[in-house]
Write a protein that holds these residues in place. Sequence first.
Motif, PDB file in Angstrom:
ATOM      1  N   HIS A 252      41.444  52.344  43.376  1.00  0.00           N
ATOM      2  CA  HIS A 252      40.390  53.341  43.629  1.00  0.00           C
ATOM      3  C   HIS A 252      39.477  52.862  44.750  1.00  0.00           C
ATOM      4  N   GLY A 253      39.433  53.640  45.834  1.00  0.00           N
ATOM      5  CA  GLY A 253      38.644  53.239  46.994  1.00  0.00           C
ATOM      6  C   GLY A 253      37.181  53.014  46.693  1.00  0.00           C
ATOM      7  N   GLY A 254      36.637  53.764  45.732  1.00  0.00           N
ATOM      8  CA  GLY A 254      35.232  53.623  45.390  1.00  0.00           C
ATOM      9  C   GLY A 254      34.874  52.290  44.760  1.00  0.00           C
ATOM     10  N   ASN A 255      35.891  51.531  44.335  1.00  0.00           N
ATOM     11  CA  ASN A 255      35.644  50.198  43.763  1.00  0.00           C
ATOM     12  C   ASN A 255      35.559  49.098  44.808  1.00  0.00           C
ATOM     13  N   GLN A 256      36.033  49.367  46.017  1.00  0.00           N
ATOM     14  CA  GLN A 256      36.243  48.281  46.968  1.00  0.00           C
ATOM     15  C   GLN A 256      34.975  47.493  47.288  1.00  0.00           C
ATOM     16  N   SER A 257      33.871  48.182  47.562  1.00  0.00           N
ATOM     17  CA  SER A 257      32.651  47.461  47.924  1.00  0.00           C
ATOM     18  C   SER A 257      32.152  46.619  46.763  1.00  0.00           C
ATOM     19  N   THR A 258      32.284  47.136  45.546  1.00  0.00           N
ATOM     20  CA  THR A 258      31.887  46.361  44.361  1.00  0.00           C
ATOM     21  C   THR A 258      32.773  45.136  44.190  1.00  0.00           C
ATOM     22  N   LEU A 259      34.061  45.280  44.432  1.00  0.00           N
ATOM     23  CA  LEU A 259      34.976  44.147  44.285  1.00  0.00           C
ATOM     24  C   LEU A 259      34.736  43.093  45.355  1.00  0.00           C
ATOM     25  N   ASN A 260      34.302  43.523  46.523  1.00  0.00           N
ATOM     26  CA  ASN A 260      33.925  42.570  47.568  1.00  0.00           C
ATOM     27  C   ASN A 260      32.779  41.693  47.079  1.00  0.00           C
ATOM     28  N   VAL A 261      31.751  42.332  46.524  1.00  0.00           N
ATOM     29  CA  VAL A 261      30.599  41.595  45.999  1.00  0.00           C
ATOM     30  C   VAL A 261      31.015  40.731  44.807  1.00  0.00           C
ATOM     31  N   ALA A 262      31.826  41.297  43.910  1.00  0.00           N
ATOM     32  CA  ALA A 262      32.260  40.552  42.722  1.00  0.00           C
ATOM     33  C   ALA A 262      33.035  39.297  43.101  1.00  0.00           C
ATOM     34  N   SER A 263      33.921  39.414  44.073  1.00  0.00           N
ATOM     35  CA  SER A 263      34.720  38.248  44.463  1.00  0.00           C
ATOM     36  C   SER A 263      33.840  37.138  45.011  1.00  0.00           C
ATOM     37  N   MET A 264      32.823  37.509  45.771  1.00  0.00           N
ATOM     38  CA  MET A 264      31.897  36.512  46.319  1.00  0.00           C
ATOM     39  C   MET A 264      31.059  35.884  45.206  1.00  0.00           C
ATOM     40  N   MET A 265      30.449  36.715  44.354  1.00  0.00           N
ATOM     41  CA  MET A 265      29.568  36.217  43.300  1.00  0.00           C
ATOM     42  C   MET A 265      30.313  35.357  42.280  1.00  0.00           C
ATOM     43  N   LEU A 266      31.435  35.871  41.790  1.00  0.00           N
ATOM     44  CA  LEU A 266      32.104  35.214  40.678  1.00  0.00           C
ATOM     45  C   LEU A 266      32.901  33.989  41.111  1.00  0.00           C
ATOM     46  N   THR A 267      33.367  33.976  42.355  1.00  0.00           N
ATOM     47  CA  THR A 267      34.021  32.773  42.865  1.00  0.00           C
ATOM     48  C   THR A 267      33.080  31.582  42.765  1.00  0.00           C
ATOM     49  N   LYS A 268      31.858  31.804  43.189  1.00  0.00           N
ATOM     50  CA  LYS A 268      30.865  30.725  43.169  1.00  0.00           C
ATOM     51  C   LYS A 268      30.379  30.436  41.757  1.00  0.00           C
ATOM     52  N   GLU A 269      30.047  31.485  41.019  1.00  0.00           N
ATOM     53  CA  GLU A 269      29.448  31.309  39.701  1.00  0.00           C
ATOM     54  C   GLU A 269      30.401  30.690  38.692  1.00  0.00           C
ATOM     55  N   LEU A 270      31.679  31.069  38.739  1.00  0.00           N
ATOM     56  CA  LEU A 270      32.648  30.618  37.750  1.00  0.00           C
ATOM     57  C   LEU A 270      33.553  29.507  38.255  1.00  0.00           C
ATOM     58  N   ASP A 271      33.399  29.127  39.523  1.00  0.00           N
ATOM     59  CA  ASP A 271      34.210  28.067  40.131  1.00  0.00           C
ATOM     60  C   ASP A 271      35.704  28.380  40.024  1.00  0.00           C
ATOM     61  N   VAL A 272      36.066  29.563  40.534  1.00  0.00           N
ATOM     62  CA  VAL A 272      37.455  30.018  40.544  1.00  0.00           C
ATOM     63  C   VAL A 272      37.769  30.578  41.932  1.00  0.00           C
ATOM     64  N   GLU A 273      39.029  30.929  42.150  1.00  0.00           N
ATOM     65  CA  GLU A 273      39.439  31.627  43.372  1.00  0.00           C
ATOM     66  C   GLU A 273      39.690  33.094  43.026  1.00  0.00           C
ATOM     67  N   ILE A 274      39.069  33.990  43.776  1.00  0.00           N
ATOM     68  CA  ILE A 274      39.252  35.421  43.523  1.00  0.00           C
ATOM     69  C   ILE A 274      39.601  36.128  44.825  1.00  0.00           C
ATOM     70  N   TYR A 275      40.634  36.946  44.776  1.00  0.00           N
ATOM     71  CA  TYR A 275      41.052  37.764  45.913  1.00  0.00           C
ATOM     72  C   TYR A 275      41.114  39.217  45.451  1.00  0.00           C
ATOM     73  N   TYR A 276      41.096  40.150  46.374  1.00  0.00           N
ATOM     74  CA  TYR A 276      41.212  41.552  45.984  1.00  0.00           C
ATOM     75  C   TYR A 276      42.034  42.306  47.016  1.00  0.00           C
ATOM     76  N   ALA A 277      42.709  43.353  46.538  1.00  0.00           N
ATOM     77  CA  ALA A 277      43.567  44.160  47.418  1.00  0.00           C
ATOM     78  C   ALA A 277      43.625  45.577  46.892  1.00  0.00           C
ATOM     79  N   LYS A 278      43.698  46.519  47.807  1.00  0.00           N
ATOM     80  CA  LYS A 278      43.975  47.920  47.456  1.00  0.00           C
ATOM     81  C   LYS A 278      45.485  48.041  47.262  1.00  0.00           C
ATOM     82  N   THR A 279      45.903  48.751  46.251  1.00  0.00           N
ATOM     83  CA  THR A 279      47.305  48.744  45.836  1.00  0.00           C
ATOM     84  C   THR A 279      48.303  49.008  46.959  1.00  0.00           C
TER      85      THR A 279
END
Length: 256
Positions: A115-142
Amino acid sequence: MDCYDLTNMTWKEVEESLKTVEFAIIPIGAHEQHGPHMVESCDAVLAEKMAKKLGQRMFPFALVTPTINMGVSQHHLNFPGTISLQPTTLIAVLKDVISSLKHHGIKRFLFLNSHGGNQSTLNVASMMLTKELDVEIYYAKTTASAKKAIKENVTSLLFGHSCEREVSEALYLAPELVRPENLEKGDIQEEGRWKQLRPGKAIQGFYYYEEMTKNGCIGDATKASWEIGQQIVEESIENLSKELYKLLELKVDVHQ
């Protein structure tokens, strides 16, 4: 078993899979209107189907999680039936999913979003949670990476929602999502500020979908076909899997 699909596994099977699993695929969709010819669960179902296909291609390195079947859909909210999460809610859910899976030893994640409407949120989530949880996060549109198939088969200048591209994907992956007898072109509003706020314009901003289309869809769904869907989906899976093997430094040929 040709795909580690967490929804259909026992804990003993999961325990065994973790001997080879390198990352988790988290399918993310939405529950929103898709015009007169697609059901509202469309994005969630397509995300799940794509995640399982990718999980098969990445077996035994990928674990596919349950689908997050609601997303950020405020722009569709004036069409009956749409359910929208706040961006902060979606991020909170993702945080809990990742935290749980990290507890089981998984530290790399792909948000596979339909869903295109999720993309900006997932951009922020990947940045925030990568740092906060000490993990690697990537995102892609299907299917965004299927540039060749889209260029060859999609002729509408305005497309991306319940259009010939998305309906074709559904005809290939989950035909039960489509009402073939109701296929319509997008009923586009000729005037309106939406034209100034589309992706690629000088200024971006929020607008409701009915400002752009009266029937809730864009493009021309009457041109959709199973064959077009196959081309788009399979090119996407090929591209995503190649990039993941490279990015995660997995030592198995993508075609095996």
